[in-house]
Write a protein that holds these residues in place. Structure first.
Motif, short mmCIF file in Angstrom:
data_model
loop_
_atom_site.label_atom_id
_atom_site.label_comp_id
_atom_site.label_asym_id
_atom_site.label_seq_id
_atom_site.Cartn_x
_atom_site.Cartn_y
_atom_site.Cartn_z
N VAL A 163 41.08 38.89 42.55
CA VAL A 163 39.75 38.69 41.97
C VAL A 163 39.60 37.23 41.58
O VAL A 163 40.41 36.69 40.83
N ARG A 164 38.56 36.59 42.10
CA ARG A 164 38.31 35.17 41.83
C ARG A 164 36.90 35.00 41.26
O ARG A 164 35.92 35.43 41.86
N PHE A 165 36.81 34.37 40.10
CA PHE A 165 35.52 34.02 39.51
C PHE A 165 35.24 32.58 39.90
O PHE A 165 35.90 31.66 39.43
N LEU A 166 34.27 32.37 40.79
CA LEU A 166 34.01 31.06 41.36
C LEU A 166 33.15 30.17 40.47
O LEU A 166 33.14 28.96 40.66
N GLY B 297 28.68 32.73 40.32
CA GLY B 297 27.66 32.69 39.28
C GLY B 297 28.22 32.18 37.97
O GLY B 297 29.43 32.17 37.76
N THR B 298 27.32 31.78 37.09
CA THR B 298 27.74 31.19 35.83
C THR B 298 27.40 32.05 34.62
O THR B 298 27.35 31.57 33.52
N ALA B 299 27.15 33.33 34.84
CA ALA B 299 26.84 34.20 33.71
C ALA B 299 28.00 34.15 32.72
O ALA B 299 29.15 34.02 33.10
N ASN B 300 27.68 34.27 31.46
CA ASN B 300 28.70 34.22 30.41
C ASN B 300 29.32 35.61 30.25
O ASN B 300 28.98 36.36 29.35
N TYR B 301 30.23 35.95 31.15
CA TYR B 301 30.87 37.25 31.09
C TYR B 301 31.84 37.27 29.92
O TYR B 301 32.78 36.50 29.87
N LYS B 302 31.61 38.17 28.96
CA LYS B 302 32.43 38.21 27.76
C LYS B 302 33.48 39.32 27.79
O LYS B 302 34.28 39.44 26.89
N SER B 303 33.47 40.14 28.82
CA SER B 303 34.42 41.25 28.85
C SER B 303 35.82 40.75 29.16
O SER B 303 36.01 39.69 29.73
#
Length: 98
Positions: free
Chosen positions: A46-49, A26-32
């Motif tokens: 952990v992989r952010f695709l 997903g492309t959510a703008n994760y700011k954490s």
């Protein structure tokens, strides 16, 4: 997006003793801090695709997944959960009835 609970899922996964990967699509703008890899202290499992552009790629992820964790906390039945169920993913916490 906070309602996707990616930070909660990642933190829980860090306590799991496994060699399996956690792939977050997903492309959510994760700011954490959890979602922004830092220098050398992120969990290599952990992989952010990012955005998965094609149906074929998403189907490949679903068909090769050990399980699908659906973190979306807002109401209604989410299409992503339905796709996971349709691919035969193990979806912990989802009640199955026939």
């Amino acid at each position: 997006m906070p309602e996707n609970n990616a930070e909660l899922i990642v933190k829980a996964f860090e306590h799991v003793h496994t060699d399996r990967l956690l792939a977050i699509a997903g492309t959510a703008n994760y700011k954490s801090q959890v979602c922004r890899p830092t220098q050398g202290d992120e969990d290599p499992r952990v992989r952010f695709l990012g955005h998965v552009a094609t149906i074929e790629h998403m189907k490949e992820l679903h068909c090769n997944a050990y399980a699908y964790v659906h973190g979306h906390s807002l109401g209604g039945v989410n299409p992503a959960l339905l796709k996971a169920l349709g691919c035969g993913n193990c979806c912990p916490g989802v009640e199955y009835s026939i």
